[in-house]
Design an enzyme around this catalytic site. Structure first.
Site, PDB file in Angstrom:
ATOM      1  N   HIS A  18      31.961  35.337  40.644  1.00 11.38           N
ATOM      2  CA  HIS A  18      32.124  36.755  40.278  1.00 11.38           C
ATOM      3  C   HIS A  18      33.419  37.370  40.792  1.00 11.38           C
ATOM      4  CE1 HIS A  18      28.018  37.645  38.649  1.00 11.38           C
ATOM      5  NE2 HIS A  18      27.799  36.460  39.222  1.00 11.38           N
ATOM      6  N   ASP A  47      40.284  42.404  42.175  1.00 11.16           N
ATOM      7  CA  ASP A  47      38.873  42.481  41.802  1.00 11.16           C
ATOM      8  C   ASP A  47      38.587  41.403  40.768  1.00 11.16           C
ATOM      9  OD1 ASP A  47      36.325  43.575  41.862  1.00 11.16           O
ATOM     10  OD2 ASP A  47      37.071  45.623  41.713  1.00 11.16           O
TER      11      ASP A  47
HETATM   12  C1  GDG Z   1      31.353  41.787  42.231  1.00 10.56           C
HETATM   13  C2  GDG Z   1      32.854  41.562  42.049  1.00 10.56           C
HETATM   14  C3  GDG Z   1      32.572  41.898  39.587  1.00 10.56           C
HETATM   15  C4  GDG Z   1      28.305  51.426  42.799  1.00 10.56           C
HETATM   16  N1  GDG Z   1      27.873  52.511  43.470  1.00 10.56           N
HETATM   17  C5  GDG Z   1      26.642  52.713  43.072  1.00 10.56           C
HETATM   18  C6  GDG Z   1      26.322  51.737  42.119  1.00 10.56           C
HETATM   19  N2  GDG Z   1      27.351  50.980  41.979  1.00 10.56           N
HETATM   20  C7  GDG Z   1      27.384  49.869  41.027  1.00 10.56           C
HETATM   21  C8  GDG Z   1      28.388  50.123  39.940  1.00 10.56           C
HETATM   22  C9  GDG Z   1      28.647  48.707  39.467  1.00 10.56           C
HETATM   23  C10 GDG Z   1      28.432  47.881  40.723  1.00 10.56           C
HETATM   24  O1  GDG Z   1      27.762  48.690  41.669  1.00 10.56           O
HETATM   25  C11 GDG Z   1      29.747  47.469  41.355  1.00 10.56           C
HETATM   26  O2  GDG Z   1      30.291  46.442  40.586  1.00 10.56           O
HETATM   27  P1  GDG Z   1      31.819  46.075  40.659  1.00 10.56           P
HETATM   28  O3  GDG Z   1      32.083  45.123  39.557  1.00 10.56           O
HETATM   29  O4  GDG Z   1      32.614  47.325  40.527  1.00 10.56           O
HETATM   30  O5  GDG Z   1      32.096  45.459  42.101  1.00 10.56           O
HETATM   31  P2  GDG Z   1      31.366  44.443  43.165  1.00 10.56           P
HETATM   32  O6  GDG Z   1      30.175  45.052  43.772  1.00 10.56           O
HETATM   33  O7  GDG Z   1      32.443  44.080  44.135  1.00 10.56           O
HETATM   34  O8  GDG Z   1      30.946  43.164  42.302  1.00 10.56           O
HETATM   35  C12 GDG Z   1      33.362  42.315  40.827  1.00 10.56           C
HETATM   36  C13 GDG Z   1      31.078  41.979  39.834  1.00 10.56           C
HETATM   37  O9  GDG Z   1      30.713  41.266  41.015  1.00 10.56           O
HETATM   38  C14 GDG Z   1      30.272  41.431  38.644  1.00 10.56           C
HETATM   39  O10 GDG Z   1      30.646  40.131  38.325  1.00 10.56           O
HETATM   40  O11 GDG Z   1      32.907  42.765  38.531  1.00 10.56           O
HETATM   41  O12 GDG Z   1      34.734  42.054  40.626  1.00 10.56           O
HETATM   42  O13 GDG Z   1      33.570  41.967  43.211  1.00 10.56           O
HETATM   43  O14 GDG Z   1      27.713  48.303  38.514  1.00 10.56           O
HETATM   44  O15 GDG Z   1      27.837  50.968  38.965  1.00 10.56           O
HETATM   45  N3  GDG Z   1      25.152  51.659  41.480  1.00 10.56           N
HETATM   46  C15 GDG Z   1      24.241  52.599  41.783  1.00 10.56           C
HETATM   47  N4  GDG Z   1      24.483  53.590  42.705  1.00 10.56           N
HETATM   48  C16 GDG Z   1      25.684  53.677  43.368  1.00 10.56           C
HETATM   49  O16 GDG Z   1      25.905  54.578  44.202  1.00 10.56           O
HETATM   50  N5  GDG Z   1      23.055  52.558  41.143  1.00 10.56           N
END
Ligand code: GDG
Length: 441
Positions: free
Chosen positions: A131, A339
């Site tokens: 990821h 990222d």
């Molecule tokens: C890893 C990789 C890759 C955030 N705050 C809240 C909340 N979130 C959710 C967002 C989003 C998720 O968390 C974060 O996803 P990201 O992709 O931005 O980042 P990582 O957590 O680092 O994820 C990344 C991912 O895996 C998938 O393959 O894209 O690059 O690092 O969905 O919406 N969700 C809720 N409340 C919050 O306060 N419900």
């Protein structure tokens, strides 16, 4: 989380850490039935959590994979803990695998799992999805033990990464470090083993976000944000509190924007949602301090009675609240330093009002930038560039906003999370026959 949604469609078993620590964890997992998905979860000891999870996975691998060699803390004890936990997961999981099963392993905590499963006789097709970014060979090579990690990759049949750049980096590492030989576009031979490395960018539940963004929400944050905005425009950032996400750098770029465009003071509010994460890892405590200092300095020097430039919250909010806030915002500021993908960028696009969409400002170092080329693409290290992108976004005509948004939405629909999962599983299933054939031969 994206994966849970995608897997609801399949009859299967979800295996992993329970998230809990116990003094004497059971050797066999606890099984929980939920609909057609069965969950098998195992506790860890506190030493396991320290060495395996906080240690090697999050203090050594995570920074290296995000190109932060200087932050990577390697310890032999942590690495041994990482291998130990993978071995004990494999030995528990092996009892649960049926002859026709496909095994799909997720993320950097579990890179050696296939090798450990092969060691106990599992011949089923095994896939892995990474990821986070896969760095250039020169960067990965700085991590002690990285060659060993590369040696176990060919125990997978199929490896998916987020971007073409990551796939190229992984293939180059395998060629340079473990003597892999190309056989076809994305197939590599390492001795008698074969592994396919493909770029498989993860998607989101587009329909779910569109629906959630249109419902009226009732959270305090939402109500207070709406009440406090008045005619001001909203800029939003949503990230786990992680140094890869570029939060202090983004705040400074916003500061730069307010200094360069003083007429905009009092006319915009930047809301940063940053739920605390990995607080047991020292680098995250340092980041938290840096963010608080940066925030205090900017709000103190540029704020006015009745206007706070940056609103910062560290709680977690429901998906419904996030979707509503995305839709309310004129600008989505997604500027990680590195990222794998960044799902927030995709969620922001999905949640927009088709008649009056906001503008996505996106780091060139997020995997999403390979697909969302109609965002305003920026270098997150260049504060002037990010500041001017904010100015451009706030003044963009509705016509241009709609055109950019429509092009990005089309990209999202082309591969939402269900299609992404189905496509990986179909590819992995194809390896059933090839492995069986190679056993016969
Ligand atoms: C890893 C990789 C890759 C955030 N705050 C809240 C909340 N979130 C959710 C967002 C989003 C998720 O968390 C974060 O996803 P990201 O992709 O931005 O980042 P990582 O957590 O680092 O994820 C990344 C991912 O895996 C998938 O393959 O894209 O690059 O690092 O969905 O919406 N969700 C809720 N409340 C919050 O306060 N419900």
């Amino acid at each position: 989380m994206a994966l849970h949604e995608a897997f609801q469609a399949y009859k299967g078993l979800w295996f992993g850490w329970s998230g809990k620590v116990s003094a004497h964890p059971a050797a066999q997992p606890k099984i929980i039935d939920k609909g057609q998905v069965q969950y098998a979860v195992m506790d860890l000891t506190s030493l396991d959590r320290q060495e395996y999870y906080n240690g090697f996975a999050n203090r050594a691998l995570w920074p290296i994979m995000h190109y932060r060699i200087g932050l990577s803390e390697f310890s032999r004890a942590d690495y041994a803990g990482y291998l130990r936990v993978n071995r004990s997961f494999a030995s528990a999981l092996a009892h649960l695998i049926q002859p026709d099963d496909l095994v799909w392993v997720h993320d950097y905590h579990l890179i050696p799992l296939a090798s450990e499963l092969r060691a106990v006789g599992i011949t089923n097709p095994i896939g892995y999805f990474h990821h986070i970014p896969w760095p250039a060979p020169e960067v990965l090579g700085a991590l002690p033990g990285s060659t060993e990690l590369l040696r176990v990759i060919p125990d997978y049949d199929l490896v998916g990464v987020q971007t073409e750049r990551d796939a190229d980096n992984l293939r180059r590492s395998l060629v340079q470090e473990v003597g892999a030989v190309h056989r076809g576009a994305d197939l590599l031979d390492v001795g008698s083993r074969h592994v396919r490395i493909k770029s498989a960018p993860i998607g989101i539940d587009v329909h779910g976000f569109q629906q959630a963004a249109q419902r009226s929400g009732s959270s305090r944050l939402l109500k207070q944000t709406i009440a406090g905005l008045g005619s001001r425009k909203l800029i939003i950032g949503v990230d786990r509190l992680d140094y890869s996400k570029g939060i202090p750098e983004r705040m400074e770029a916003f500061e730069r924007f307010l200094v360069s465009h003083p007429d905009q003071r009092g006319r915009v509010t930047y809301l940063q949602i940053a739920p605390t994460s990995r607080s047991e890892v020292p680098e995250y405590a340092t980041l938290s301090r840096v963010v608080n200092e940066t925030l205090g300095r900017i709000n103190g020097s540029l704020g006015e009675p009745g206007w706070v430039p940056i609103h910062y919250v560290t709680s977690t909010y429901s998906r419904a609240v996030l979707a509503r806030l995305y839709r309310l915002s004129r600008v989505g500021l997604v500027t990680p330093i590195r990222d794998g993908m960044n799902l927030v960028a995709k969620e922001y696009v999905a949640a927009q009002d088709p008649q009056d969409p906001g503008v996505l400002i996106l780091s060139k170092f997020a995997g999403a930038a390979e697909e969302l080329t109609n965002a305003l693409i920026v270098n997150p290290n260049d504060k002037v560039e990010v500041a001017e992108a904010i100015q451009q976004a706030l003044h963009m005509s509705r016509e241009e906003r709609v055109a950019r948004w429509q092009a990005m939405l089309n990209v999202l629909w082309a591969s939402d999370v269900s299609q992404w999962a189905a496509s990986f599983i179909k590819d992995l299933a194809g390896h059933k026959t090839s492995r069986a054939r190679s056993k016969i031969a």
